[in-house]
Design an enzyme around this catalytic site. Structure first.
Site, mmCIF file in Angstrom:
data_model
loop_
_atom_site.group_PDB
_atom_site.id
_atom_site.type_symbol
_atom_site.label_atom_id
_atom_site.label_comp_id
_atom_site.label_asym_id
_atom_site.label_seq_id
_atom_site.Cartn_x
_atom_site.Cartn_y
_atom_site.Cartn_z
ATOM 1 N N CYS A 70 2.776 -19.071 6.907
ATOM 2 C CA CYS A 70 1.720 -19.531 6.149
ATOM 3 C C CYS A 70 0.644 -20.340 6.832
ATOM 4 O O CYS A 70 1.081 -21.101 7.548
ATOM 5 C CB CYS A 70 2.338 -20.192 4.972
ATOM 6 N N CYS A 73 0.685 -24.410 6.051
ATOM 7 C CA CYS A 73 1.595 -25.248 6.383
ATOM 8 C C CYS A 73 1.336 -26.280 7.661
ATOM 9 O O CYS A 73 0.487 -25.590 8.319
ATOM 10 C CB CYS A 73 3.027 -24.647 6.532
ATOM 11 N N HIS A 116 5.237 -26.309 1.179
ATOM 12 C CA HIS A 116 4.941 -25.020 0.963
ATOM 13 C C HIS A 116 5.586 -24.534 -0.499
ATOM 14 O O HIS A 116 4.838 -23.785 -1.265
ATOM 15 C CB HIS A 116 5.556 -24.054 1.948
ATOM 16 N N ASN A 156 -6.923 -21.839 -7.974
ATOM 17 C CA ASN A 156 -6.401 -20.478 -8.491
ATOM 18 C C ASN A 156 -4.960 -20.671 -8.214
ATOM 19 O O ASN A 156 -4.624 -21.013 -7.207
ATOM 20 C CB ASN A 156 -6.901 -19.351 -7.804
ATOM 21 N N HIS A 167 0.825 -21.229 -0.972
ATOM 22 C CA HIS A 167 0.979 -22.567 -0.678
ATOM 23 C C HIS A 167 -0.100 -23.317 -1.681
ATOM 24 O O HIS A 167 -1.305 -22.919 -1.644
ATOM 25 C CB HIS A 167 0.333 -23.081 0.744
ATOM 26 N N HIS A 169 -3.024 -25.109 -2.882
ATOM 27 C CA HIS A 169 -4.108 -25.287 -2.300
ATOM 28 C C HIS A 169 -5.213 -25.060 -3.543
ATOM 29 O O HIS A 169 -5.127 -24.270 -4.366
ATOM 30 C CB HIS A 169 -4.554 -24.527 -1.054
ATOM 31 N N GLN A 171 -9.843 -24.832 -3.504
ATOM 32 C CA GLN A 171 -10.930 -24.457 -2.694
ATOM 33 C C GLN A 171 -12.379 -25.212 -3.264
ATOM 34 O O GLN A 171 -12.309 -25.709 -4.421
ATOM 35 C CB GLN A 171 -11.447 -22.730 -2.949
#
Length: 346
Positions: A70, A73, A116, A156, A167, A169, A171
């Site tokens: 990933c 991470c 994660h 999303n 993971h 996250h 944007q």
């Protein structure tokens, strides 16, 4: 909050947001990265009046890597990721595969936690508050970037949404134009002001609080409700009770209460479809006023949270009417959706 700015091996900016003022962020990125090369361009659709970003370089972006590869991470055990530090609180960096680039805006990735296997709903109130501070700081910084007209912070979540990195996250997009959806809201607000002399967003919130049937939860400083004309089966709009144009305008009381309200909403979303169901896929989207558009002062910051799942094991597809004509057909009455979201309270 402590903010540290550094650079990745290919020159992209990386920002650490830490809860502790004594955090040291001096790890270097040792990867032999080539300079980022993008082909982004923005084209104007003369029929609809909107814009489309053409970004063919994104075809090669990282796609469902295994957990031990990933890129979000921390860098540990000899494996180097997009984040050189061995641990972090919140990290933000320029996207290696941006939809907007080359003087046509900016795209960033926000890593909510180093864990994660977590999700935003697993964060503590303190962690969620730090994410809010990062969103606010990025809005303030991008407001000073020449050509950026609007900042969009979003998450999303879930494969059903199209997420390619598991993971936790989100944007941030810095658009060089006012987005079509925001333009429609600004137009509606202007028409409402001209007709009634009042603020449209204030009237919407007042109506929901008065009728109460679609209110999911309300605190001293925030209210969450299913909108009267919800597009999605389960859709919630979250407003600060004191209207502000963007995240920079929130006062300390609203910032303090936000994590409790937002985390509760996310946890209820995961319980909509009953025990044993997989995590609910969703999109969480902050709507902020453009920086220079007419009507900015009449705009109200708010967050829109919705899922593409309409019932257990079934998705809401944007088929002919939705995709072809932008006319949504919702199978779940907003009042029923609100009732369900009240039922699954913690």
């Amino acid at each position: 909050m402590k903010k540290t700015s550094t650079r990745l091996a290919d020159g992209r900016e990386l920002l650490y947001y830490d809860r502790r003022d004594d955090a040291v962020r001096d790890a270097l990125d040792p990867r032999p990265l080539d300079a980022v090369s993008t082909t982004s361009e923005i084209r104007h659709d003369v029929l609809l009046g909107d814009r489309v970003a053409i970004a063919s370089h994104r075809q090669g972006r990282t796609y469902h890597p295994p957990a031990d590869e990933c890129p979000l991470c921390p860098s540990r055990d000899g494996r180097h990721s997009e984040i050189p530090a061995a641990d972090y609180d919140v990290a933000v960096f320029e996207n290696r595969f941006p939809s907007l680039a080359g003087g046509l805006g900016r795209c960033e990735v926000v890593c909510f936690t180093p864990d994660h296997d977590a999700s935003f709903a697993d964060l503590t109130a303190e962690q969620a508050g730090l994410v809010l501070e990062a969103w606010t700081d990025r809005t303030a910084d991008l407001a000073e970037v020449p050509g950026v007209e609007q900042v969009f912070c979003f998450e999303n979540r879930g494969a059903e949404i199209g997420v390619t990195l598991q993971h936790p996250h989100g944007q941030i997009y810095g658009y060089p134009f006012v987005t079509p959806r925001t333009g429609l809201m600004l137009r509606s607000a202007a028409e409402h002001r001209a007709t009634t002399g009042r603020n449209l967003f204030d009237d919407v919130v007042a109506r929901e609080l008065d009728e109460a049937v679609r209110v999911v939860l309300a605190g001293a400083h925030w209210v969450a409700f299913v909108p009267y004309a919800a597009h999605w089966p389960y859709e919630v709009h979250l407003y600060p009770k004191r209207r502000v144009s963007d995240l920079r305008g929130l006062d300390e009381a609203a910032r303090t209460e936000f994590p409790q309200v937002y985390l509760e909403l996310l946890r209820r979303f995961d319980r909509i479809f009953g025990p044993g169901e997989p995590p609910t896929p969703y999109i969480s989207a902050w709507h902020q006023a453009p920086f220079t558009a007419d009507g900015r002062d009449d705009f109200a910051l708010h967050l829109e949270l919705f899922t593409v799942r309409r019932t257990s094991g079934k998705l809401k597809f944007l088929a002919g009417s939705e995709s072809g004509m932008s006319v949504f057909i919702n199978d779940v009455p907003p009042e029923a959706a609100a009732e369900r979201l009240r039922e699954v309270a913690s």
